[in-house]
Design an enzyme around this catalytic site. Structure first.
Site, short mmCIF file in Angstrom:
data_model
loop_
_atom_site.label_atom_id
_atom_site.label_comp_id
_atom_site.label_asym_id
_atom_site.label_seq_id
_atom_site.Cartn_x
_atom_site.Cartn_y
_atom_site.Cartn_z
N ASP A 1 0.87 -1.17 0.00
CA ASP A 1 0.00 0.00 0.00
C ASP A 1 0.90 1.21 0.00
O ASP A 1 2.02 1.15 0.53
CB ASP A 1 -0.86 0.04 1.26
CG ASP A 1 -0.11 0.65 2.42
OD1 ASP A 1 -0.25 1.87 2.66
OD2 ASP A 1 0.65 -0.08 3.10
N CYS B 1 -5.45 8.83 -20.59
CA CYS B 1 -4.53 8.87 -21.74
C CYS B 1 -5.25 8.61 -23.06
O CYS B 1 -4.80 9.08 -24.10
CB CYS B 1 -3.40 7.87 -21.54
SG CYS B 1 -2.20 8.47 -20.32
N CYS C 1 -5.16 3.97 -20.19
CA CYS C 1 -6.09 4.44 -19.15
C CYS C 1 -7.11 5.41 -19.73
O CYS C 1 -6.92 5.97 -20.80
CB CYS C 1 -5.33 5.06 -17.99
SG CYS C 1 -5.00 6.82 -18.15
#
Lengths: 372, 372
Positions: free
Chosen positions: A267, A310, A307
């Protein structure tokens, strides 16, 4: 909780695993985005799901202060409160007490501290930390530990580690007493950068017995090669059949290097916090979107990236949003950076499955060398 | 541009219309969310589309200052820059010059002012305002006008209105010279709260000839009943076959009242700005989400609302996000408030179609009375 090791890389310690939790299955190695105050900053639950986030980390410290454990418990626990139906992990709050609270006093019993919000005094003990996290109801919860500043002497590190191990035992006792359905308490290995202390810590935790083992006290300012070494030396002492979680790590390169050293879970606030500061990850390094060079740059952040940002928006528009202080800047940058991290983990999992993780590792190292 | 009047209400001046623009069809009466700096604060283009936003308003003033008209033009105009493929309307920037700039000097030629961002001096004339808005490329653009403070004497209002009408003529001349494909220049009726001046303004504009007529200089501090009266008295002088746009209005009740007075188009920052301040619209009035009463309230904002926020999140969670200053607070509140506005317009259109708009108007007035 069930953890399956589905496959292992032959040339590194990388493992491909599967974690079965009450709120769903988590394919490992996995990156957990951080939802500090019950939300990943700037993201709706739907956006997180469409990014294929498998599991979120939330901070007990923040949620204890606001809106408080009773409120969250009454609203159906963290899952019901946030409307996030996939797995959640909560930390114990220990790290935030050490890094955020105005004032703190540590004793064998626990830690007393003042809220960074309004100065109210709180006490967190191994027992109340369990009560808090059972009220929040995350799938995986963490024991309260004593957080040490870096660097620390071997003596200070030993004392702090032994206190954390004593607290881990008390957490385990309290957790067994409460016996919450569908929650799991991990252990946290401490011991700073000292291999003997790390080994001792792991052995003490294994004696208590946990369904998963975290590694704490790293990514606190030491060089990353030191972190890699600690992980490498510790790994043989961690049970092979249990998930390993490296807390608070790290850069994309750190993830790859630590997967190679046997880590299953990570994380870090880096992708989300950096996003809000206009620092965007690409496979060729990062870009700082505020740079004047991007004023009329109609290319996406990363030309190879698939993504939602993009495939639609230009650097020029993203720069404009950042310069104008627009909320959409934080949103789009966060979508891109999270996608980058999650996509990196996806590649890692695939390369391990294809028994070619060492090639991926070499690729990442070569890029790193080219850039530096 | 083509505008069809599809139907009229028999008991009020409400009309149901359809505007055909280069980037799509707009069903009227319509509410246009405000995307000041090339983004509706907190919303992705996808979220706006899923809320069925038909047309956005953007502010020329802000975009002229940052990132600048040449940059936007080179990146494909506002549509290409923002990646918004539905219609856009830009205002002239006149209003922001009067309300935001640090310093301004108005002459017959135009207005010189200093940017509120960095003090740079700019000049906006009717001609440069057209150049700017043609570079931005919105489907509907607005003439530069002289913005008057409220209240104003009849003399000051007359002088200001006549200057605006002269500027409207110059804008129209410049616009015809530039002859941009697929853009439309509206006229703006001025004249403060004086019916004779409003009538004169409308007549002068009609003489020049525009494909649509806006009403400016309202919602600037006058009581809303005064605004309704001005609109009612002006309406007979506006061509029936052209769309009418009431600028900067208003509350949900204002929309309904002004549709009843023949308005087809509205824009206002109210739903979005109020959202960020935690002021949420419901059919029974508004709620201020920060109130302690909502701390453990697991009901949605509005129990009858079908928006993505009300069908998922509790007031308690929304209050927490607001108190914690989370970005998600602005996002979810904006989704709800925009949904509320757009849903109100949708109901208005349906009630006009069913020839029962007067019933809807009576409903809204009754609720208003009950609440006050």
């Amino acid at each position: 909780m069930k953890f399956e090791v589905l496959g292992k890389d032959s040339r590194t310690r990388a493992r491909r695993g599967r974690l079965h939790l009450a709120h769903g299955i988590v394919e490992t190695p996995v990156f957990m985005p951080v939802g500090t105050q019950g939300t990943v900053k700037g993201m709706t639950p739907e956006q997180l799901q469409s990014l294929s986030v498998q599991i979120l980390l939330c901070n007990s410290y923040h949620l204890m202060l606001r809106p408080g454990q009773d409120t969250i418990a009454r609203l159906g626990g963290l899952h019901g409160f946030m409307k996030w139906d996939r797995p959640i992990l909560t930390d114990s709050g220990g790290y935030q007490v050490f890094s955020l609270s105005k004032f703190r006093k540590v004793s064998e019993n626990g830690v007393m501290f003042q809220s960074h919000l309004d100065g109210t005094t709180y006490t967190l003990t191994p027992e109340t930390s369990m009560d808090l996290q059972v009220a929040l109801g995350a799938d995986i919860i963490m024991p309260l530990d004593d957080c040490l500043a870096y660097p620390a002497s071997p003596e200070a590190a030993a004392q702090s580690m032994r206190r954390s191990m004593e607290w881990a035992r008390r957490c385990s006792d309290r957790f067994r007493e409460l016996a919450p359905i569908s929650q799991n308490l991990f252990g946290i290995v401490q011991g700073s950068v000292y291999p003997e202390l790390r080994k001792e810590s792991a052995e003490r935790l294994i004696e208590i017995g946990f369904p998963g083992y975290a590694v704490g006290g790293l990514a606190v300012g030491e060089p990353n090669t030191v972190m890699y070494d600690v992980m490498e030396q510790l790994e043989p002492y961690l049970p092979e059949d249990k998930p390993r979680y490296l807390m608070g790590v790290g850069t994309p390169e750190d993830l790859v290097e630590c997967v190679a050293r046997g880590v299953d879970m990570f994380d870090c606030v880096m992708p989300t916090r950096h996003a809000r500061n206009g620092w965007l990850f690409t496979r060729e390094g990062h870009i700082a979107i505020k740079q004047a060079a991007y004023k009329e740059d109609d290319r996406p952040i990363d030309e190879g990236c698939g993504c939602p940002v993009c495939t639609k928006h230009s650097r020029a528009y993203l720069r404009h949003l950042f310069m104008a202080g627009e909320i959409l800047s934080s949103i789009l940058n966060t979508v891109h950076n999270l996608y980058f991290y999650l996509d990196t983990m996806d590649r890692i999992r695939q390369f391990i499955e294809f028994r070619r993780f060492d090639e991926f590792l070499a690729q990442v190292r070569n890029r790193q060398i080219r850039r530096s």
